[in-house]
Design a protein around this motif. Structure first.
Motif, short mmCIF file in Angstrom:
data_model
loop_
_atom_site.label_atom_id
_atom_site.label_comp_id
_atom_site.label_asym_id
_atom_site.label_seq_id
_atom_site.Cartn_x
_atom_site.Cartn_y
_atom_site.Cartn_z
N HIS A 550 -49.14 -53.03 -200.95
CA HIS A 550 -48.01 -52.55 -201.73
C HIS A 550 -48.33 -52.68 -203.23
O HIS A 550 -48.85 -53.71 -203.66
CB HIS A 550 -46.76 -53.37 -201.41
CG HIS A 550 -45.49 -52.71 -201.87
ND1 HIS A 550 -45.09 -52.75 -203.18
CD2 HIS A 550 -44.57 -51.99 -201.19
CE1 HIS A 550 -43.94 -52.08 -203.28
NE2 HIS A 550 -43.60 -51.61 -202.09
N PRO A 551 -48.04 -51.63 -204.01
CA PRO A 551 -48.36 -51.71 -205.44
C PRO A 551 -47.74 -52.94 -206.12
O PRO A 551 -48.36 -53.52 -207.00
CB PRO A 551 -47.77 -50.42 -206.00
CG PRO A 551 -47.74 -49.48 -204.85
CD PRO A 551 -47.52 -50.32 -203.63
N CYS A 587 -37.23 -46.30 -203.63
CA CYS A 587 -38.00 -47.53 -203.81
C CYS A 587 -37.49 -48.30 -205.02
O CYS A 587 -37.41 -47.77 -206.12
CB CYS A 587 -39.47 -47.17 -204.00
SG CYS A 587 -40.48 -48.60 -204.39
N PHE A 589 -38.91 -50.52 -206.65
CA PHE A 589 -39.96 -50.82 -207.62
C PHE A 589 -40.37 -49.58 -208.42
O PHE A 589 -41.17 -49.67 -209.34
CB PHE A 589 -41.18 -51.38 -206.86
CG PHE A 589 -42.29 -51.88 -207.73
CD1 PHE A 589 -42.07 -52.88 -208.67
CD2 PHE A 589 -43.58 -51.36 -207.63
CE1 PHE A 589 -43.09 -53.35 -209.48
CE2 PHE A 589 -44.61 -51.83 -208.44
CZ PHE A 589 -44.37 -52.82 -209.36
N ALA A 590 -39.77 -48.43 -208.09
CA ALA A 590 -40.26 -47.16 -208.63
C ALA A 590 -40.38 -47.15 -210.16
O ALA A 590 -41.38 -46.68 -210.70
CB ALA A 590 -39.38 -46.02 -208.16
N CYS A 593 -43.55 -48.80 -211.24
CA CYS A 593 -44.75 -48.50 -210.46
C CYS A 593 -45.53 -47.34 -211.09
O CYS A 593 -44.96 -46.30 -211.41
CB CYS A 593 -44.35 -48.13 -209.03
SG CYS A 593 -45.73 -47.72 -207.97
N LEU A 595 -47.65 -45.53 -209.58
CA LEU A 595 -47.91 -44.48 -208.61
C LEU A 595 -46.66 -43.73 -208.20
O LEU A 595 -46.69 -42.89 -207.31
CB LEU A 595 -48.54 -45.10 -207.35
CG LEU A 595 -49.79 -45.95 -207.59
CD1 LEU A 595 -50.23 -46.64 -206.32
CD2 LEU A 595 -50.91 -45.05 -208.11
N ALA A 596 -45.53 -44.07 -208.86
CA ALA A 596 -44.25 -43.49 -208.43
C ALA A 596 -44.29 -41.97 -208.54
O ALA A 596 -44.87 -41.40 -209.46
CB ALA A 596 -43.12 -44.05 -209.26
N CYS A 600 -40.61 -41.01 -204.02
CA CYS A 600 -40.30 -42.44 -204.00
C CYS A 600 -38.83 -42.69 -204.34
O CYS A 600 -38.31 -43.76 -204.06
CB CYS A 600 -41.15 -43.19 -205.02
SG CYS A 600 -42.91 -43.01 -204.77
N ILE A 605 -36.83 -46.14 -197.86
CA ILE A 605 -38.25 -46.24 -197.51
C ILE A 605 -38.41 -47.36 -196.50
O ILE A 605 -38.01 -48.50 -196.76
CB ILE A 605 -39.09 -46.47 -198.77
CG1 ILE A 605 -38.96 -45.24 -199.66
CG2 ILE A 605 -40.54 -46.73 -198.41
CD1 ILE A 605 -39.55 -45.39 -201.01
N CYS A 618 -43.85 -48.76 -198.49
CA CYS A 618 -44.28 -47.89 -199.58
C CYS A 618 -44.77 -46.60 -198.96
O CYS A 618 -45.38 -46.62 -197.89
CB CYS A 618 -45.42 -48.57 -200.36
SG CYS A 618 -46.19 -47.50 -201.60
N ILE A 619 -44.49 -45.47 -199.64
CA ILE A 619 -44.94 -44.22 -199.04
C ILE A 619 -46.42 -43.96 -199.33
O ILE A 619 -47.02 -43.10 -198.71
CB ILE A 619 -44.09 -43.02 -199.51
CG1 ILE A 619 -44.13 -42.91 -201.03
CG2 ILE A 619 -42.66 -43.15 -199.02
CD1 ILE A 619 -43.53 -41.61 -201.51
N LYS A 620 -46.98 -44.68 -200.28
CA LYS A 620 -48.40 -44.48 -200.56
C LYS A 620 -49.13 -45.82 -200.58
O LYS A 620 -49.59 -46.27 -201.62
CB LYS A 620 -48.57 -43.82 -201.94
CG LYS A 620 -47.92 -42.47 -202.06
CD LYS A 620 -48.43 -41.74 -203.27
CE LYS A 620 -47.95 -42.36 -204.57
NZ LYS A 620 -48.36 -41.62 -205.76
#
Ligand SMILES: Nc1ncnc2c1ncn2[C@@H]1O[C@H](COP(=O)(O)OP(=O)(O)OP(=O)(O)O)[C@@H](O)[C@H]1O
Ligand code: SF4
Ligand code: SF4
Ligand SMILES: [Mg+2]
Lengths: 632, 341
Positions: A550-551, A587, A589-590, A593, A595-596, A600, A605, A618-620
């Protein structure tokens, strides 16, 4: 301010007192413009008329003076004297209290000894003595009442000031170049003002009563001037043939003092910060549970010791709902240590407290979920059974051992109590068991230490006693909430070794809450990372530390400075976690993040399995093999 | 090295003690015992040690919140106590202090504007538009949004509150900042933000730091040089790299052995009591002797003095039998051996 008024209004008695007082004060204020007789004009031909006689609504007194007029003018005087006396007492008392409390040491000693001397005399006797010296008269009565009340203010205010003078912001003000006078006026005073107001609002009523008392004895208001006390005194002599002359002023005194005291109590409650946070309302012994549906039994967790599924614990404060724990699921196997890490406010403690219904209610409510201990849903059990599980099957160790140790009992005694609560054994045997527990947690000289009080032990020792308490009944699961956070590293190392040892020798399972990845990697088999009330990643400790998916986990590990790698500058995570009463969609944390992406921010999620024993929300997820090779 | 910015000589602070009217004299508690320390202009000196070892007492002496019982503090060659007699604000213009608990160091009933304006007014004599300009500069320097200035402390998170604490210290335009556990109360992610800010400020304003912490990894990450304190004394002092590479004092080694590192090897726990000595009855000789695995009879006779180790002169240690060679965390096998001993 509106909040303050609302708090008073919510308290019905205080509101009643307030309204009554406002009416009385209004009456006093408009008295000079009311079509009343002169209160001091005597007319012997009209003496002792009963109430409701023509021209004299409330009758007349022994000299034929209009009682209504005298009452209103008298209330004016009594009110003014009472308020003036309490202002004077508050001013000088607070001044003494603030100065003594702030400077401390010799100043404090000298001033407070003086106050003690004043207080050594019986209260009303002192007032009488002062009036005797100064001579009778309203002003002198005012001084006397003010002086006898000064110690009360001085002591109260000094106590509060001592507490404030040792706070760090006073040091900060000193370093900002403020001198003593400035610090007293602009740092201390604003913080003690509420206490002064509270003290005043609770004493002004008594001061009015005391002034009335002096006047009643003929030492206050002098004829022909009317105040409530002197009217009462004059009326006393004709109590039998004209009771209304004494009863009416008595009634007004009663109404006045009662309304002031009711309002004063209301003000005290409204200004008390503990009340605002709801700390004075006694929480229920068990967290309220309000589940709409119960998650089905989890087949795969059949042999787990503890299986938590989709736990939601909310705090309902006013109109806001703080979603502190928002769908937490995990299992703990027999003899396993699961770590729960996350930043402050991520819901670690609330999760731990929810397990046995220890979250304060109100405001806490468990709204969803299932907590199965060896297959039994704890949220379904009657309170009696839960109470039996507390301490026997599941025991807690907290960051501050003082929160579980009573300061006034010897530690041995407390251990014996804990043992006897669940085991029916004689006291002598329990005592031996207690000493052997202290021995087990490596307290040297256990026999002697058992007879000491908590404050006689160092922080590390106290935490050992806390662990010994948790061990008292051989629990299956120990929930340790930051047990070493307040300790020095050398002591922490010993406590961690102790916990490891317990697992090896007794087979205990542990839920270990901490924010320190170093500690996690020492003691935990698996770790769950929490963010904004949810687990975002869970799996074996070594895997997560080496290769976070997870990021957030990755960023969290990266911002810890690592001993022996000074060149590896910790990378800060910008921003703050979302507030528990305003969780975003998607998310949580978006907004922090890198990578958002749009996806997200939408929908829920899920926590999904990425490897056989790891799950991530996490989706990624990072570091998973993809068609193009390993995703970065 | 040119002349140090801060020179501490024989600094001692004793609490309590004195004569009673009847009975025995009350023994004093030595919080700080004869500390000698130099801090060069522009360096960051880290101070580590366990709770109760005297770190905060030292910090309070330096910034003038407390007065030494004996010894001298020279700042740029001037004696601080003498300076303070002439001008009571002199210290605060040169040295400032950042507190451990960010929220309790801010008066809950004051707006941020008033908190920050106090040092500007009283120590720098600013008023009116100059004051306002400086206020917004300060907010910008510590990365806080300008509109925060009219809020109250409780509206801030720990990390934000600590920035305000730092801004308050910077407002006096000091040369040296004493940071007493400035990130210990903060979460790791916030801790990294504040450390980053501190590094930037140091370069920007040419500051010198005295950074106190119990967390070895934080101190290592920020310090050029580190001093280790035990029971009111400095027991080892060396450039940061050197201290972590080859710590010579058994206590320093114990600290390093006890600190858990994520993914690192197992830590070692002392087997006996890990207590500081009783300050009312200090042990004779080396105060670490009751816990020291290397203790010899001579350790219990004479207090070891801080002495240079080797030729380089920048590594000093107070131990009769300093350990030589690089430090290596005991691996698992050795741990088991120690456990079986
Ligand atoms: N009595 C309460 N009333 C209202 N909100 C509360 C209460 N207790 C906790 N909360 C909220 O619940 C959330 C989770 O708090 P919790 O104490 O579980 O965090 P934590 O992860 O244990 O943090 P820490 O590391 O600081 O101990 C926070 O947003 C907190 O403000
Ligand atoms: S779901 Fe999106 S925003 Fe959340 S952690 Fe994963 S990549 Fe980042
Ligand atoms: S002087 Fe002796 S007891 Fe003290 S640290 Fe050195 S070896 Fe240990
Ligand atoms: Mg907590």
């Amino acid at each position: 301010m509106t909040n303050f008024i609302r708090l008073i209004a919510r308290n019905r008695l205080a509101a009643f007192g307030g309204i009554m007082l406002v009416l009385l004060v209004l009456l006093c204020l408009i008295t000079p413009w009311l079509p009343l007789d002169d209160p001091n004009i005597t007319s012997p031909e009209n003496r002792l008329k009963p109430p409701l006689s023509a021209g004299h609504l409330l009758g007349t007194d022994a000299l034929g003076r209009d009682i209504l007029s005298r009452l209103l003018w008298g209330t004016r005087v009594s009110l003014a004297v009472g308020i003036a006396a309490s202002l004077v007492a508050a001013f000088f008392g607070s001044l003494i209290g603030i100065v003594a409390g702030y400077f401390g040491g010799r100043t404090d000693n000298t001033m407070m000894r003086g106050i003690d001397m004043l207080m050594a005399f019986p209260y009303i006797l002192l007032a009488l003595a002062i009036v005797a010296v100064l001579g009778p008269g309203l002003m002198n009565a005012l001084y006397a009442i003010a002086i006898v009340n000064i110690p009360f203010f001085a002591r109260n205010i000094r106590g509060v000031t001592v507490g404030i003078a040792h706070r760090e912001f006073i040091d900060a003000a000193r370093l900002s170049g403020k001198g003593h006078i400035r610090i007293l006026a602009s740092e201390i005073l604003p913080n003690v003002l509420p206490v002064i107001v509270i003290t005043m609002s609770t004493t002004v009523g008594w001061m009015i009563l005391e002034t009335a008392g002096l006047s009643f004895l003929g030492l206050g208001a002098q004829p022909p001037q009317a105040d409530l006390g002197s009217m009462l005194g004059e009326g006393r002599r004709m109590m039998l043939n004209a009771p209304h002359v004494a009863v009416l002023p008595g009634l007004v005194i009663f109404l006045l003092v009662m309304s002031i005291n009711l309002l004063g109590d209301g003000i005290r409650d409204a200004l008390d910060p503990r009340l605002k946070s709801g700390a004075l309302s006694r929480p229920a012994p068990f967290t309220h549970i309000r589940r709409r549906q119960v998650p089905p039994e989890n087949g795969s967790a059949a042999n787990a010791l503890l299986d938590v599924q989709d736990l939601h614990t909310h705090f309902e404060v006013g109109r806001r709902t703080h979603r502190a724990v928002n769908g937490v699921s995990f299992t703990i196997r027999h003899n396993e240590c699961l770590g729960l890490v996350g930043e402050s406010g991520s819901g670690k403690s609330v999760t731990a407290l929810s397990l046995l219904g220890l979250v304060a209610s109100p405001p806490g409510v468990i709204t969803e979920g299932r907590i199965a201990l060896e297959g039994r849903d704890l949220l379904d059990l009657p309170h009696r059974s839960i109470r039996r599980i507390r301490g026997r099957n599941v025991a807690y160790v907290f960051q501050d051992p003082l929160s579980t140790l009573h300061p006034l009992f010897r530690v041995g005694h407390q251990l014996i109590e804990a043992i006897q609560q669940h085991q029916a054994i004689p006291r002598q045997e329990a005592r031996e068991l207690a000493v052997s527990l202290l021995d087990q947690v490596r307290i040297p000289n256990a026999e002697r230490r058992a007879d000491q009080y908590p404050h006689e032990l160092s922080g590390g020792m106290r935490q050992r006693v806390g662990i010994a308490m948790a061990l008292a009944n051989n629990p299956q699961l120990i929930v340790a909430d930051e047990p070493t956070t307040a300790l020095d590293v050398t002591v922490q190392a010993q406590i961690l070794a102790l916990i490891q040892n317990l697992r090896e020798t007794k087979g205990t399972s542990v839920l270990f809450i901490t924010h320190d990845f170093g500690v996690v990697s020492q003691v935990c088999d698996r770790v769950a990372v929490m963010y904004a009330g949810r687990i975002v990643e869970i799996g074996p400790t070594a895997d997560i530390l080496d290769d976070p998916r997870h990021p957030y986990t990755q960023r969290l590990i990266d911002c810890v400075p690592r001993l022996g790698e000074p060149n590896n500058e910790p990378a800060a995570i910008p921003g703050l976690p979302p507030a528990a009463d305003a969780l975003p969609e998607g998310c949580a944390f978006a907004d922090r993040c890198d990578l958002a992406e749009d996806a997200c921010l939408r929908g829920d999620i899920a926590l999904r399995a990425t490897d056989s024993d790891r799950q991530v929300r996490c989706i990624k997820p990072l570091g998973l093999p993809t068609r193009q090779g390993v995703m970065q | 090295m040119s002349k140090p910015l801060l020179e501490i000589r024989g600094l001692t602070r004793t609490f309590g003690g004195g004569r009673r009217w009847f009975g025995h004299d009350i023994p004093g508690v030595h919080a700080i015992q004869g500390i000698d320390l130099d801090v060069a202009q522009g360096e960051t000196l880290g101070i580590v040690g366990e709770s109760g070892c005297g770190k905060s007492s030292l910090a309070r002496l330096l910034v003038g919140l407390d007065t030494p019982t004996a010894g001298q503090i020279l700042f740029a060659g001037e004696d601080l106590q003498a300076l303070r007699k002439k001008d009571r604000y002199a210290l605060s213009r040169r040295l400032q202090y950042v507190f451990q608990d960010p929220l309790s160091s801010l008066n809950p009933r004051k707006r941020i504007r008033d908190i920050l304006a106090a040092p500007l007014r009283h120590l720098r004599g600013l008023e009116g538009t100059a004051l306002d300009r400086r206020l917004s500069e300060l907010m910008e320097v510590v990365n806080l949004r300008p509109e925060f200035i009219s809020r109250y402390p409780h509206e801030f998170s720990g990390g934000q509150a600590q920035r305000i604490g730092i801004a308050r210290a910077l407002a006096a335009e000091p040369k040296l900042l004493v940071l007493d556990e400035p990130v210990s109360a903060l979460d790791v992610s916030i801790q990294a933000q504040v450390l980053k800010l501190l590094r930037r400020l140091k370069d920007e304003f040419d500051l010198t730091y005295l950074f106190i912490s119990h967390d070895l990894s934080v101190v290592e990450a920020i310090s050029d040089r580190i001093a280790v304190m035990y029971f009111g004394r400095i027991i080892e002092q060396a450039p940061s790299r050197r201290l972590f590479h080859s710590p010579a004092h058994p206590y320093t080694r114990l600290l390093l052995d006890s600190a858990p590192v994520p993914g690192g090897p197992p830590i070692r726990a002392e087997s006996g009591e890990s207590e500081l000595p009783d300050p009312l009855a200090p042990p004779p000789g080396c105060s670490f002797a009751p816990r020291c695995p290397k203790a010899e009879p001579d350790c219990r006779q004479a207090v070891p003095l801080l002495d240079t180790l080797g030729q380089r002169g920048d590594h000093r240690v107070a131990c009769h039998h300093p350990i030589e060679g690089p430090w290596r965390r005991l691996d698992t096998q050795e741990v088991n051996e120690t456990a079986n001993e």
